[in-house]
Write a protein that holds these residues in place. Structure first.
Motif, PDB file in Angstrom:
ATOM      1  N   GLN A   1       0.833  -1.208   0.000  1.00  0.00           N
ATOM      2  CA  GLN A   1       0.000   0.000   0.000  1.00  0.00           C
ATOM      3  C   GLN A   1       0.865   1.254   0.000  1.00  0.00           C
ATOM      4  N   ILE A   2       0.604   2.144  -0.947  1.00  0.00           N
ATOM      5  CA  ILE A   2       1.342   3.391  -1.055  1.00  0.00           C
ATOM      6  C   ILE A   2       0.841   4.386  -0.013  1.00  0.00           C
ATOM      7  N   PHE A   3       1.764   5.095   0.615  1.00  0.00           N
ATOM      8  CA  PHE A   3       1.361   6.130   1.568  1.00  0.00           C
ATOM      9  C   PHE A   3       2.284   7.336   1.446  1.00  0.00           C
ATOM     10  N   ARG A   4       1.814   8.444   1.952  1.00  0.00           N
ATOM     11  CA  ARG A   4       2.616   9.655   2.041  1.00  0.00           C
ATOM     12  C   ARG A   4       2.875   9.944   3.512  1.00  0.00           C
ATOM     13  N   GLY A   5       4.092  10.297   3.825  1.00  0.00           N
ATOM     14  CA  GLY A   5       4.417  10.585   5.206  1.00  0.00           C
ATOM     15  C   GLY A   5       5.467  11.673   5.284  1.00  0.00           C
ATOM     16  N   PHE A   6       6.137  11.735   6.426  1.00  0.00           N
ATOM     17  CA  PHE A   6       7.173  12.732   6.639  1.00  0.00           C
ATOM     18  C   PHE A   6       8.472  12.062   7.050  1.00  0.00           C
ATOM     19  N   ILE A   7       9.575  12.508   6.465  1.00  0.00           N
ATOM     20  CA  ILE A   7      10.906  12.103   6.908  1.00  0.00           C
ATOM     21  C   ILE A   7      11.280  13.044   8.043  1.00  0.00           C
ATOM     22  N   LYS A   8      11.500  12.523   9.223  1.00  0.00           N
ATOM     23  CA  LYS A   8      11.746  13.361  10.405  1.00  0.00           C
ATOM     24  C   LYS A   8      13.145  13.134  10.948  1.00  0.00           C
ATOM     25  N   ASN A   9      13.854  14.215  11.172  1.00  0.00           N
ATOM     26  CA  ASN A   9      15.095  14.162  11.929  1.00  0.00           C
ATOM     27  C   ASN A   9      14.707  14.319  13.393  1.00  0.00           C
TER      28      ASN A   9
ATOM     29  N   GLY B   1      16.588  14.086  15.927  1.00  0.00           N
ATOM     30  CA  GLY B   1      17.734  14.463  16.747  1.00  0.00           C
ATOM     31  C   GLY B   1      18.727  13.353  16.957  1.00  0.00           C
ATOM     32  N   HIS B   2      18.328  12.100  16.611  1.00  0.00           N
ATOM     33  CA  HIS B   2      19.199  10.941  16.778  1.00  0.00           C
ATOM     34  C   HIS B   2      19.293  10.112  15.502  1.00  0.00           C
ATOM     35  N   SER B   3      18.290  10.229  14.620  1.00  0.00           N
ATOM     36  CA  SER B   3      18.230   9.416  13.412  1.00  0.00           C
ATOM     37  C   SER B   3      17.216  10.039  12.452  1.00  0.00           C
ATOM     38  N   VAL B   4      17.015   9.369  11.325  1.00  0.00           N
ATOM     39  CA  VAL B   4      15.966   9.725  10.379  1.00  0.00           C
ATOM     40  C   VAL B   4      14.855   8.700  10.538  1.00  0.00           C
ATOM     41  N   GLN B   5      13.634   9.169  10.791  1.00  0.00           N
ATOM     42  CA  GLN B   5      12.511   8.280  11.099  1.00  0.00           C
ATOM     43  C   GLN B   5      11.286   8.653  10.285  1.00  0.00           C
ATOM     44  N   VAL B   6      10.539   7.623   9.876  1.00  0.00           N
ATOM     45  CA  VAL B   6       9.304   7.822   9.116  1.00  0.00           C
ATOM     46  C   VAL B   6       8.193   7.017   9.785  1.00  0.00           C
ATOM     47  N   GLY B   7       7.113   7.677  10.169  1.00  0.00           N
ATOM     48  CA  GLY B   7       5.967   6.980  10.726  1.00  0.00           C
ATOM     49  C   GLY B   7       5.165   6.299   9.636  1.00  0.00           C
ATOM     50  N   VAL B   8       4.541   5.169   9.962  1.00  0.00           N
ATOM     51  CA  VAL B   8       3.699   4.443   9.007  1.00  0.00           C
ATOM     52  C   VAL B   8       2.240   4.763   9.344  1.00  0.00           C
ATOM     53  N   PRO B   9       1.544   5.514   8.479  1.00  0.00           N
ATOM     54  CA  PRO B   9       0.216   6.019   8.829  1.00  0.00           C
ATOM     55  C   PRO B   9      -0.947   5.082   8.534  1.00  0.00           C
ATOM     56  N   HIS B  10      -0.662   3.892   7.985  1.00  0.00           N
ATOM     57  CA  HIS B  10      -1.749   2.968   7.680  1.00  0.00           C
ATOM     58  C   HIS B  10      -1.416   1.584   8.229  1.00  0.00           C
ATOM     59  N   LEU B  11      -2.376   0.681   8.155  1.00  0.00           N
ATOM     60  CA  LEU B  11      -2.212  -0.638   8.758  1.00  0.00           C
ATOM     61  C   LEU B  11      -1.478  -1.584   7.812  1.00  0.00           C
ATOM     62  N   SER B  12      -0.209  -1.828   8.086  1.00  0.00           N
ATOM     63  CA  SER B  12       0.578  -2.855   7.410  1.00  0.00           C
ATOM     64  C   SER B  12       0.998  -3.855   8.469  1.00  0.00           C
TER      65      SER B  12
ATOM     66  N   ASN C   1      11.529  18.236   9.494  1.00  0.00           N
ATOM     67  CA  ASN C   1      10.918  17.162   8.727  1.00  0.00           C
ATOM     68  C   ASN C   1      10.538  17.674   7.355  1.00  0.00           C
ATOM     69  N   THR C   2      10.413  16.744   6.430  1.00  0.00           N
ATOM     70  CA  THR C   2      10.035  17.081   5.076  1.00  0.00           C
ATOM     71  C   THR C   2       9.161  15.972   4.534  1.00  0.00           C
ATOM     72  N   SER C   3       8.370  16.271   3.530  1.00  0.00           N
ATOM     73  CA  SER C   3       7.434  15.287   2.991  1.00  0.00           C
ATOM     74  C   SER C   3       8.174  14.146   2.304  1.00  0.00           C
ATOM     75  N   LEU C   4       7.657  12.959   2.491  1.00  0.00           N
ATOM     76  CA  LEU C   4       8.195  11.773   1.843  1.00  0.00           C
ATOM     77  C   LEU C   4       7.425  11.524   0.554  1.00  0.00           C
ATOM     78  N   PRO C   5       8.114  11.318  -0.570  1.00  0.00           N
ATOM     79  CA  PRO C   5       7.400  10.963  -1.798  1.00  0.00           C
ATOM     80  C   PRO C   5       6.603   9.689  -1.582  1.00  0.00           C
ATOM     81  N   PRO C   6       5.566   9.433  -2.389  1.00  0.00           N
ATOM     82  CA  PRO C   6       4.756   8.221  -2.219  1.00  0.00           C
ATOM     83  C   PRO C   6       5.632   6.969  -2.146  1.00  0.00           C
ATOM     84  N   VAL C   7       5.376   6.118  -1.167  1.00  0.00           N
ATOM     85  CA  VAL C   7       6.226   4.959  -0.914  1.00  0.00           C
ATOM     86  C   VAL C   7       5.386   3.851  -0.296  1.00  0.00           C
ATOM     87  N   SER C   8       5.829   2.628  -0.438  1.00  0.00           N
ATOM     88  CA  SER C   8       5.243   1.497   0.282  1.00  0.00           C
ATOM     89  C   SER C   8       6.354   0.793   1.042  1.00  0.00           C
TER      90      SER C   8
END
Length: 288
Positions: free
Chosen positions: A71-79, A81-92, A177-184
């Motif tokens: 499933q494709i989703f849009r999210g945010f790439i977040k710094n 302060g310790h790493s680069v993290q992306v939340g998963v906004p849907h149920l996988s 943080n910045t927007s993440l291109p569509p990704v699964s």
């Protein structure tokens, strides 16, 4: 703050308030000192070095079932302060693979080294890879990670050698943080048929509070990483403004734990296709 003092296998971990730091941030001007994170000195800590000849075949480690990983989703790439993290906004979810129940994806993040050395957290027969991807899951009936971490098997993490792209260069400062291109999630990993060979052990979070509630899966099939892609991460900054490098915890003692391996054979695939899939997933092809 926290400091890991290598090459000693057991970390000397310290903190003030609710924040912490990697050893690469330690200096005469910035000394991490106060009290211990007690759980980080536990007996079943992560990461570890997997000695393949000492692993034990476990026929229960069947192939995973990945649900909604395409499933494709849009999210945010977040710094953070310790790493680069992306939340998963849907149920996988993942199930099978020797897991006791279904686990749902919560987020993914990465660990890396510096221009002169590798930075994966886990090692295989002593070999450390340039970067490590963690896809973090919790048991499906929990609503937050804090609750899941109270369960000895509440969290499951999938591990692969992987990378993101220069799109993350926009995330220079802490909490940026910045927007993440569509990704699964499927696009972050090798094809599903190449994920049947893996190692399994029980351990902990690799950052404070180091809770020992994680079922770890280390895929044998790794994804090659270009030096240009890796170099992009060296421009990121910790919360204190220092270059975000060496974002890994040293390997910890097994203390009698058994590492298991699945019985499947890795089906090799084109490394060019894997790199192209990652680049496409994280928008590298869209950059000038």
């Amino acid at each position: 703050f926290v400091a890991w003092r290598s090459p000693h296998p057991t970390p000397f971990i310290l903190f003030t308030c609710a924040d912490w730091c990697y050893q690469s941030q330690f200096s005469c001007d910035h000394q991490c000192n106060s009290k211990y994170f007690i759980d980080c000195d536990g007996r079943y800590q992560s990461p570890i070095n997997v000695v393949t000849r000492k692993t034990l075949l476990d026929e229960r480690l069947t192939p995973f079932k990945f649900t909604n990983y395409q499933q494709i989703f849009r999210g945010f790439i977040k710094n953070n302060g310790h790493s680069v993290q992306v939340g998963v906004p849907h149920l996988s979810t993942i199930s099978g693979g020797g897991l006791s129940t279904t686990y749902k994806a919560v987020q993914f993040h990465l660990h890396w080294g510096n221009s002169k050395g590798p930075g994966s957290e886990h090692t295989i027969d002593g070999e450390q890879y340039p970067m490590e991807l963690h896809i973090v899951h919790m048991k499906h009936h929990y609503t937050d990670l804090s609750t899941a971490l109270a369960d000895q098997e509440g969290v499951a993490v999938l591990v692969a050698s992987s990378t993101v792209n220069k799109y993350s260069l926009n995330v220079f400062v802490s909490d940026g943080n910045t927007s993440l291109p569509p990704v699964s999630l499927a696009q972050l990993l090798p094809p599903e048929q190449n994920l049947t060979s893996f190692y399994r052990y029980k351990g902990s979070l690799t950052t404070p509070g180091c809770t020992e509630a994680v079922v770890w899966t280390l895929f044998e099939n790794t994804i090659p990483l270009s030096s240009d892609q890796l170099r992009a991460f060296f421009d990121l900054k910790f919360h204190d403004g220092k270059p975000m490098v060496d974002t890994f915890r040293p390997v910890q003692p097994l203390n009698g734990r058994q590492v298991f391996r699945s019985g499947a054979t890795v089906a090799l695939t084109s490394t060019a296709l894997l790199v192209a899939a990652l680049a496409s997933a994280l928008g590298l092809s869209q950059l000038n």
